[in-house]
Design an enzyme around this catalytic site. Structure first.
Site, PDB file in Angstrom:
ATOM      1  CG  HIS A   1     -36.166 -32.546  32.818  1.00 18.13           C
ATOM      2  ND1 HIS A   1     -35.711 -33.732  32.277  1.00 18.13           N
ATOM      3  CD2 HIS A   1     -35.353 -32.271  33.865  1.00 18.13           C
ATOM      4  CE1 HIS A   1     -34.671 -34.157  32.973  1.00 18.13           C
ATOM      5  NE2 HIS A   1     -34.427 -33.288  33.926  1.00 18.13           N
TER       6      HIS A   1
ATOM      7  CG  ASP B   1     -39.083 -33.414  34.878  1.00 17.27           C
ATOM      8  OD1 ASP B   1     -39.601 -34.015  33.902  1.00 17.27           O
ATOM      9  OD2 ASP B   1     -39.509 -32.312  35.279  1.00 17.27           O
TER      10      ASP B   1
ATOM     11  CG  HIS C   1     -27.312 -26.276   5.826  1.00 15.49           C
ATOM     12  ND1 HIS C   1     -27.836 -25.142   6.386  1.00 15.49           N
ATOM     13  CD2 HIS C   1     -27.606 -27.291   6.694  1.00 15.49           C
ATOM     14  CE1 HIS C   1     -28.415 -25.433   7.537  1.00 15.49           C
ATOM     15  NE2 HIS C   1     -28.292 -26.736   7.750  1.00 15.49           N
TER      16      HIS C   1
ATOM     17  CE1 TYR D   1     -31.234 -43.929  20.313  1.00 14.28           C
ATOM     18  CE2 TYR D   1     -33.399 -43.099  20.899  1.00 14.28           C
ATOM     19  CZ  TYR D   1     -32.029 -43.038  21.006  1.00 14.28           C
ATOM     20  OH  TYR D   1     -31.466 -42.091  21.807  1.00 14.28           O
TER      21      TYR D   1
ATOM     22  CD  GLU E   1     -45.728 -31.034  40.176  1.00  8.06           C
ATOM     23  OE1 GLU E   1     -44.546 -30.713  39.976  1.00  8.06           O
ATOM     24  OE2 GLU E   1     -46.427 -30.553  41.094  1.00  8.06           O
TER      25      GLU E   1
END
Length: 427
Positions: A121, A126, A268, A324, A400
């Site tokens: 994550h 998360d 490539h 998006y 946190e």
């Protein structure tokens, strides 16, 4: 015209919400650590989704699973009539091998695009899941006082689905996640590892870029490396195309209006030092914050690649995939809800942020209903910006202590929006 919240109901409700959120901090941290230790890639979030669904069901919600592959949607009906507010969190991890030495470090391994890699994550999804689970528990605890309905959207594959599959917000919208009941407004947050804890950032209008990908195949004529005049060199041609693409942003776009990016991500061609190959393949990404600029970029990529190749006697095949759209914060909704964040975090801690060339598929929801997407600080107080690892890197880390503010912000936006819509409807 929306008015400010002045009723007795909401001020009485918010202190209860705050107390409940503070009481859930340890639980949310534990959830986050579990998700962090067991990350899953897009469209494969089976364990994550099962834990989310079990939690929402335990709160007494109507729960749908397997939405857009592995998505989970919970519906919480408030005790009073009112609008439908959606809150969204993304669940997927990334093919990144974690380097941070945490007790809950991810040791998950997988194969991705033919290569062995760790799973991590590394963008904070998360934390998004854990905070929204916490917000769901808070709002379920006060549902009798809610003036409307809350739809909790736990979305897979924000980072993109596996090759050949549909997924993410686009598929969730396609499968009707904004309907039954119809969503009036949607809110989402994103943790930021380089913004200090306690700070919230937002921007009205174009906030994050539209993202497209392109592929260019240059076909030349193979020959011996000792006699390049006998062939058509696609490597030299590709090199000229790379340089030509750089002029799109620097010479074709009004950069004082908005930023844009054209990046060559991979090239490539060839197999041996003395063979000029027949073909070279290039891929890259496009970022834009304006629809007209996006069209110009698409047109100029085709013109530059085709004409440079033709001038060298080669041929260029160009394909562009639109991915998006622009993450666009509805200006009216943003102006309406910014005071809620200022009242919660303190006016000095809520700041306007420049537009970003990163992308977010939250934009698909915003194409259908008014949406507000904001950024929550997750960098430890006093930490130097240069010492904070950016997103999508092995050293990415989150403090946190930001989780309580994240939960409160989602809840406050919900109840304030409901209150304001109810006031307008009653006029």
């Amino acid at each position: 015209m929306f008015c400010s919240v002045t009723s007795a109901q909401t001020p009485a409700l918010k202190p209860r919400i705050d107390k409940l959120a503070e009481g859930l901090e340890k639980k949310v941290v534990a959830w986050r650590r579990d998700f962090h230790q067991h990350p899953e890639l897009g469209n494969r979030e089976f364990q994550t989704a099962a834990k989310v669904a079990a939690h929402l069901q335990a709160l007494g919600m109507e729960v749908k699973v397997n939405v857009a592959k592995t998505g989970v949607v919970g519906v919480l009906k408030g005790g009073k009539p009112g609008p439908v507010v959606a809150l969204r969190a993304d669940m997927d991890g990334l093919p990144v091998t974690e380097r941070v030495n945490l007790p809950f470090k991810s040791d998950v391994r997988t194969e991705y695009n033919g290569q062995q890699t760790g799973v991590m994550h590394a963008c904070g999804h998360d934390t998004h899941v854990a905070m929204l689970m916490g917000a769901a528990e808070v709002l379920a605890s006060v549902k009798n006082d809610l003036r409307g309905t809350v739809k909790f959207i736990f979305q897979p594959a924000e980072e993109g689905p596996p090759a050949g599959e549909e997924g993410g917000a686009q598929l969730m919208v396609k499968e009707g996640v904004l309907d039954s009941p119809k969503v009036d407004a949607i809110f989402g947050l994103h943790i930021n590892s380089q913004t200090e804890v306690g700070t919230i950032k937002y921007r009205p209008g174009a906030t994050m870029a539209a993202v497209d990908s392109y592929a260019i195949k240059i076909k030349g004529k193979q020959t011996h490396g000792a006699s390049p005049w006998a062939g058509v060199d696609p490597i030299v041609t590709a090199s000229q195309i790379v340089m030509g693409l750089q002029t799109i942003v620097s010479r074709n776009l009004p950069l004082t209006d908005n930023a844009a990016v054209v990046t060559v991500g991979a090239i490539h061609g060839g197999i041996r030092q003395n063979i000029i190959p027949e073909e070279v393949n290039m891929i890259g990404t496009i970022r834009s914050l304006d629809a007209n600029m996006q069209k110009t970029i698409h047109r100029r990529i085709g013109e530059i690649a085709t004409n440079i190749a033709e001038s060298a006697g080669a041929k260029a095949d160009v394909s562009i995939e639109i991915m998006y759209p622009i993450t666009y914060n509805d200006p009216k909704l943003t102006d309406q809800m910014a005071p809620t964040l200022e009242a919660l975090a303190g006016k000095d801690n809520v700041r306007l942020t420049p537009a970003q060339t990163g992308a977010e598929d939250f934009s698909f929801y915003q194409q259908k209903v008014p949406g507000f997407f904001y950024f929550l600080g997750g960098m430890s107080k006093g930490k130097k910006l240069e010492d904070a690892a950016p997103h999508h890197t092995p050293d990415f880390q989150i403090d946190e202590s930001c989780f309580v503010l994240g939960m409160k912000s989602l809840c406050h936006l919900t109840v304030d929006y409901m209150e304001q819509r109810t006031k307008v409807a009653s006029r």
